[in-house]
Design an enzyme around this catalytic site. Structure first.
Site, PDB file in Angstrom:
ATOM      1  N   PRO A   1       0.829  -1.203   0.000  1.00 38.30           N
ATOM      2  CA  PRO A   1       0.000   0.000   0.000  1.00 38.30           C
ATOM      3  C   PRO A   1       0.869   1.261   0.000  1.00 38.30           C
ATOM      4  CG  PRO A   1      -0.801  -1.591   1.596  1.00 38.30           C
ATOM      5  CD  PRO A   1       0.524  -2.091   1.121  1.00 38.30           C
ATOM      6  N   GLU A   2       0.617   2.149  -0.955  1.00 37.64           N
ATOM      7  CA  GLU A   2       1.358   3.395  -1.063  1.00 37.64           C
ATOM      8  C   GLU A   2       0.500   4.544  -0.542  1.00 37.64           C
ATOM      9  OE1 GLU A   2       4.438   3.467  -1.772  1.00 37.64           O
ATOM     10  OE2 GLU A   2       4.824   1.561  -2.743  1.00 37.64           O
TER      11      GLU A   2
END
Length: 276
Positions: free
Chosen positions: A2-3
């Protein structure tokens, strides 16, 4: 992993629902990357404040009735996700953190256990301070512009793609979003940062911001198992111009998209549209 867009989408999916809630209990599963740093029982009765994001971290502020304050810094790791529901049910083998509140249960699900939940008296002290210390500016911070980036790239010899991923100039341009922003800016990801002109830095900042805005509007990217706190997947991966499209024709010029490995990460680009 997850960014920034996925983390921001996650924050927005539960922040307003948990704000003001009273902590009733805190339960831990298998150990995560670092110890929590506080006895969960000590947080009973504390109230949850306004959930914030810094880079790819979430900060859950907590306030006691006697004036004490602190918070929990949360990182989703490689494959983690948060859920928030009135009835979370019995924790499964990959559920490693439950914050039980008067408004619902905030649960961290992390099959690979690279995520983290750590206590700190503030974002600048203890383990949170160490984890946040080297982060660059936020992508929508008013100080971020082409000149800011150009000045901070001086004297560096790495490629522009690696400089973006380092996160010490600007946070948020993870692998997917760095590839897409560089394509939109017409910059070859292998270009040495010392050769990047001020006008190209201006363009790059604009495209990084544009890509991240679009990604957040589309709920982030769900390449494997990312879901927000409502259980919804993102759709940005369906709109990529270069990422994951090796061997396919560029949607702008028809040239086949190439893939190279930079710093152990796959980089996708169009050799015609993106010049060195």
């Amino acid at each position: 992993m997850p960014e920034l867009p996925e983390v921001e989408v996650t924050r927005l999916s539960f922040a307003d629902r948990i704000e003001g809630a009273e902590v009733l209990a805190l339960h831990l599963g298998k150990p995560l990357r670092w110890p929590l740093g506080i006895d969960g029982d000590d947080l009973r009765g504390w109230r949850v404040g306004v959930v914030q994001r810094r880079g790819k971290y979430l900060w859950l502020p907590l306030h006691a009735s006697d004036g004490r304050s602190g918070g929990l810094l949360i990182h989703l790791g490689m494959s983690g996700s948060l859920s928030f529901s009135g009835r979370a049910g019995e924790a499964g083998p990959h559920d490693h953190f439950d914050l039980v509140t008067s408004r619902g249960v905030l649960r961290l699900h992390d099959p690979r256990r690279f995520g983290a939940v750590v206590w700190g008296e503030s974002q600048a002290t203890g383990m949170p301070g160490k984890l946040l210390a080297g982060l660059g500016v936020e992508p929508f911070d008013e100080v971020l512009n082409g000149r800011y980036v150009h000045e901070r790239l001086k004297g560096r010899t790495v490629s522009i793609k690696q400089a973006l991923l380092a996160g010490d100039i600007v946070v948020g341009a993870g692998n997917i979003y760095a590839c897409e922003a560089l394509f939109r800016a017409g910059i070859n990801p292998r270009l040495a940062v010392g050769k990047l002109s001020l006008p190209r830095c201006d363009r790059l900042v604009s495209e990084v911001q544009g890509v991240l805005r679009q990604a957040m509007a589309l709920g982030g990217s769900s390449l494997k198992d990312f879901k927000d706190a409502h259980g919804s997947q993102g759709h940005f991966q369906l709109a990529t111009a270069v990422y994951g499209r090796e061997g396919e024709p560029c949607r702008t010029c028809g040239t086949l998209i190439k893939r190279v490995v930079q710093g152990q990460r796959s980089t996708f680009f169009c050799p015609n549209c993106q010049k060195r």
